[in-house]
Design an enzyme around this catalytic site. Structure first.
Site, PDB file in Angstrom:
ATOM      1  N   TYR A 244       3.251   9.896   0.636  1.00 59.26           N
ATOM      2  CA  TYR A 244       4.193   9.277   1.587  1.00 59.26           C
ATOM      3  C   TYR A 244       5.648   9.603   1.215  1.00 59.26           C
ATOM      4  CZ  TYR A 244       0.029   6.603   2.938  1.00 59.26           C
ATOM      5  OH  TYR A 244      -1.232   6.232   3.333  1.00 59.26           O
TER       6      TYR A 244
ATOM      7  N   HIS B 265      -7.313   9.591  -2.217  1.00 58.60           N
ATOM      8  CA  HIS B 265      -6.807   9.464  -0.846  1.00 58.60           C
ATOM      9  C   HIS B 265      -7.780  10.026   0.203  1.00 58.60           C
ATOM     10  CE1 HIS B 265      -2.695   9.096   1.318  1.00 58.60           C
ATOM     11  NE2 HIS B 265      -3.669   8.952   2.202  1.00 58.60           N
TER      12      HIS B 265
ATOM     13  N   ASP C  93       0.847  -1.192   0.000  1.00 56.75           N
ATOM     14  CA  ASP C  93       0.000   0.000   0.000  1.00 56.75           C
ATOM     15  C   ASP C  93       0.890   1.252   0.000  1.00 56.75           C
ATOM     16  OD1 ASP C  93      -2.839   1.159   0.492  1.00 56.75           O
ATOM     17  OD2 ASP C  93      -1.544   2.213   1.919  1.00 56.75           O
TER      18      ASP C  93
ATOM     19  N   LYS D 164      -2.176   6.104  -4.265  1.00 53.33           N
ATOM     20  CA  LYS D 164      -3.297   7.028  -4.023  1.00 53.33           C
ATOM     21  C   LYS D 164      -3.043   8.412  -4.623  1.00 53.33           C
ATOM     22  CE  LYS D 164      -3.694   4.732   0.456  1.00 53.33           C
ATOM     23  NZ  LYS D 164      -2.344   4.625   1.039  1.00 53.33           N
TER      24      LYS D 164
HETATM   25  N1  LIG Z   1      -5.629   6.079   3.473  1.00 46.06           N
HETATM   26  C1  LIG Z   1      -5.161   6.764   4.497  1.00 46.06           C
HETATM   27  O1  LIG Z   1      -5.543   7.915   4.725  1.00 46.06           O
HETATM   28  C2  LIG Z   1      -4.192   6.129   5.405  1.00 46.06           C
HETATM   29  C3  LIG Z   1      -3.578   4.972   5.029  1.00 46.06           C
HETATM   30  N2  LIG Z   1      -2.679   4.360   5.863  1.00 46.06           N
HETATM   31  C4  LIG Z   1      -2.028   3.128   5.369  1.00 46.06           C
HETATM   32  O2  LIG Z   1      -2.156   2.113   6.366  1.00 46.06           O
HETATM   33  C5  LIG Z   1      -0.862   1.677   6.758  1.00 46.06           C
HETATM   34  C6  LIG Z   1      -0.859   1.227   8.213  1.00 46.06           C
HETATM   35  O3  LIG Z   1      -1.256   2.249   9.079  1.00 46.06           O
HETATM   36  P1  LIG Z   1      -0.240   3.055  10.033  1.00 46.06           P
HETATM   37  O4  LIG Z   1      -0.921   4.303  10.395  1.00 46.06           O
HETATM   38  O5  LIG Z   1       1.080   3.106   9.393  1.00 46.06           O
HETATM   39  O6  LIG Z   1      -0.179   2.245  11.366  1.00 46.06           O
HETATM   40  P2  LIG Z   1      -0.163   0.733  11.901  1.00 46.06           P
HETATM   41  O7  LIG Z   1      -1.373   0.598  12.740  1.00 46.06           O
HETATM   42  O8  LIG Z   1       0.083  -0.229  10.803  1.00 46.06           O
HETATM   43  O9  LIG Z   1       1.063   0.805  12.870  1.00 46.06           O
HETATM   44  C7  LIG Z   1       2.370   0.923  12.410  1.00 46.06           C
HETATM   45  C8  LIG Z   1       3.294   1.080  13.615  1.00 46.06           C
HETATM   46  O10 LIG Z   1       3.232  -0.108  14.406  1.00 46.06           O
HETATM   47  C9  LIG Z   1       4.542  -0.646  14.557  1.00 46.06           C
HETATM   48  N3  LIG Z   1       4.421  -2.122  14.444  1.00 46.06           N
HETATM   49  C10 LIG Z   1       4.330  -2.859  13.319  1.00 46.06           C
HETATM   50  N4  LIG Z   1       4.228  -4.175  13.611  1.00 46.06           N
HETATM   51  C11 LIG Z   1       4.230  -4.264  14.962  1.00 46.06           C
HETATM   52  C12 LIG Z   1       4.162  -5.347  15.855  1.00 46.06           C
HETATM   53  N5  LIG Z   1       4.074  -6.608  15.419  1.00 46.06           N
HETATM   54  N6  LIG Z   1       4.199  -5.085  17.192  1.00 46.06           N
HETATM   55  C13 LIG Z   1       4.280  -3.809  17.645  1.00 46.06           C
HETATM   56  N7  LIG Z   1       4.370  -2.729  16.827  1.00 46.06           N
HETATM   57  C14 LIG Z   1       4.337  -2.954  15.506  1.00 46.06           C
HETATM   58  C15 LIG Z   1       5.384  -0.039  13.454  1.00 46.06           C
HETATM   59  O11 LIG Z   1       6.722   0.096  13.875  1.00 46.06           O
HETATM   60  P3  LIG Z   1       8.031  -0.257  12.967  1.00 46.06           P
HETATM   61  O12 LIG Z   1       7.763   0.183  11.564  1.00 46.06           O
HETATM   62  O13 LIG Z   1       9.068   0.553  13.642  1.00 46.06           O
HETATM   63  O14 LIG Z   1       8.233  -1.735  13.089  1.00 46.06           O
HETATM   64  C16 LIG Z   1       4.724   1.317  13.281  1.00 46.06           C
HETATM   65  O15 LIG Z   1       5.224   2.234  14.217  1.00 46.06           O
HETATM   66  C17 LIG Z   1       0.014   2.896   6.465  1.00 46.06           C
HETATM   67  O16 LIG Z   1       1.380   2.606   6.503  1.00 46.06           O
HETATM   68  C18 LIG Z   1      -0.537   3.323   5.141  1.00 46.06           C
HETATM   69  O17 LIG Z   1      -0.047   2.471   4.113  1.00 46.06           O
HETATM   70  C19 LIG Z   1      -2.430   4.866   7.112  1.00 46.06           C
HETATM   71  C20 LIG Z   1      -3.012   6.028   7.538  1.00 46.06           C
HETATM   72  C21 LIG Z   1      -3.928   6.782   6.697  1.00 46.06           C
HETATM   73  O1  LIG Z   2      -2.327   8.276   4.582  1.00 48.84           O
HETATM   74  C1  LIG Z   2      -2.166   9.223   5.307  1.00 48.84           C
HETATM   75  C2  LIG Z   2      -1.049   9.393   6.192  1.00 48.84           C
HETATM   76  O2  LIG Z   2      -0.503  10.662   6.228  1.00 48.84           O
HETATM   77  C3  LIG Z   2      -1.165  11.707   5.602  1.00 48.84           C
HETATM   78  C4  LIG Z   2      -0.582  13.024   5.965  1.00 48.84           C
HETATM   79  O3  LIG Z   2      -0.859  13.421   7.275  1.00 48.84           O
HETATM   80  C5  LIG Z   2      -2.625  11.576   5.861  1.00 48.84           C
HETATM   81  O4  LIG Z   2      -3.332  12.605   5.299  1.00 48.84           O
HETATM   82  C6  LIG Z   2      -3.104  10.334   5.265  1.00 48.84           C
HETATM   83  O5  LIG Z   2      -4.310   9.928   5.790  1.00 48.84           O
END
Ligand SMILES: NC(=O)C1=CN([C@@H]2O[C@H](COP(=O)(O)OP(=O)(O)OC[C@H]3O[C@@H](n4cnc5c(N)ncnc54)[C@H](OP(=O)(O)O)[C@@H]3O)[C@@H](O)[C@H]2O)C=CC1
Ligand SMILES: O=C1CO[C@H](CO)[C@@H](O)[C@@H]1O
Length: 318
Positions: free
Chosen positions: A51, A113, A46, A80
């Protein structure tokens, strides 16, 4: 190596139910993370223009395809369209930047997005006014969606969907377009399980993709001392019952509800452990207990756009 189960999208294509998130994955680490993920069996990544690391993700994809680990067709790559490129004439050029960065000749899934249009200003992704609020770009997301449909017609994108849309917004898209979004990618975890939005979407054959499934503990605006899902006593207890870790319970919860899930990690051991969720089942009672943790706690609000006419979470329940 186990294979990730696929879900059937409403356009007939298959999408892996589980993949790697890349938001906040630093440029210097994301390439290795994507390679580690592919080596342990991930097939869906994803991404997003905003990003800032699509090129590095693309380097990893290219290497894994060139060295024969995977074929392009084995992979499912999502990216996105950012909010500054909602004007219909900006959609294809913005997409082409992502395609070039990812070093691909097509993308499997392209998402809007957010529903809000921001003012386009060169490469500036976060155009703020003097009050720190996003400047409206004036585009209507229905027109943006029609330009997304043209990307499908062109063959450069296989499937299209939305992200952070509420039910009313999806309704407008459905009533004014040819193609039904295949997914609505939204924040989803036990504190915000999206039961109502999920029911609304699934009645229209739109699958939920769960972002921040672990509660995004390292998001830049995380509050000090906030409750962490991986430390939530109920999740820890269920994890012990299954000899799994809390993150695996949070991820299994999503796939067992039929949600696509995209945990982010740049840590090799976590990337591998997060994948180990296809060899156990939560009981109906455990799923119910996890459902019971819902408290409407939203972590990703895009708060500088809260007054935008198309902010999805300001005025609508779901
Ligand atoms: N469409 C949108 O608006 C959005 C989309 N997204 C997408 O969703 C994805 C996931 O969401 P995100 O907000 O990144 O958060 P997550 O809920 O996936 O959490 C990620 C965090 O958890 C840590 N982590 C990963 N695996 C473990 C584990 N097994 N135990 C403990 N900690 C862990 C990672 O650390 P480390 O990397 O240091 O291991 C990182 O700090 C994003 O990366 C993005 O691709 C996210 C937000 C908004
Ligand atoms: O995917 C995402 C993560 O970061 C972006 C910047 O703040 C957000 O807008 C978005 O939801």
């Amino acid at each position: 190596m186990s294979k990730v189960p696929a879900v059937k999208l409403n356009d007939g294509r298959d999408m892996p139910i589980f993949g790697l998130g890349t938001w906040n994955s630093p440029k210097g680490q994301v390439e290795q993370a994507v390679k580690d993920a592919i080596d342990c069996g991930y097939r869906m990544i994803d991404c997003a223009h905003c990003y800032g690391n699509e090129h590095e993700v693309g380097n990893a994809l290219k290497e894994k395809i060139t060295d024969g680990t995977v074929k392009r067709d084995d992979l499912f790559i999502t990216t996105k369209l950012w909010n500054t490129f909602h004007h219909p004439n900006s959609v294809r050029p913005a997409f082409e930047v992502s395609l070039k960065n990812l070093q691909l000749d097509y993308v499997d899934l392209y998402l809007i997005h957010w529903p809000m249009s921001y003012k386009e200003d060169g490469d500036k992704l976060f155009p703020l006014d003097a009050n720190g609020e996003f400047i409206d770009g004036g585009a209507d997301f229905v027109d943006t969606w029609k330009a997304m449909e043209e990307l499908v017609d062109s063959g450069l994108v296989r499937s299209i969907g939305v992200s952070n849309f509420n039910a009313r917004m999806i309704d407008r898209v459905l009533k004014n377009s040819r193609i039904t979004p295949v997914t609505n990618q939204v924040e989803c975890h036990p504190y915000l399980n999206q039961q109502k939005l999920k029911a609304y979407c699934e009645a229209r054959k739109i699958l939920i993709t769960a972002y921040s499934p672990l509660g995004s503990p390292a998001r830049p605006w995380a509050e000090k001392g906030e409750p962490l899902l991986v430390e939530e006593p109920k999740i820890v207890e269920i994890a012990k019952n299954h000899s799994k870790n809390p993150a695996q319970i949070l991820l299994r919860y999503q796939v067992q509800r039929g949600n696509i899930v995209i945990p982010k990690s740049v840590t090799k051991e976590r990337i591998a452990a997060n994948f180990e969720i296809f060899d156990f089942m939560l009981s109906d009672n455990e799923v119910k207990e996890i459902d019971g943790l819902d408290c409407g706690r939203r972590l990703c609000l895009e708060s500088a756009a809260i007054n935008h006419r198309d902010h999805p979470f300001a005025n609508d329940e779901y």
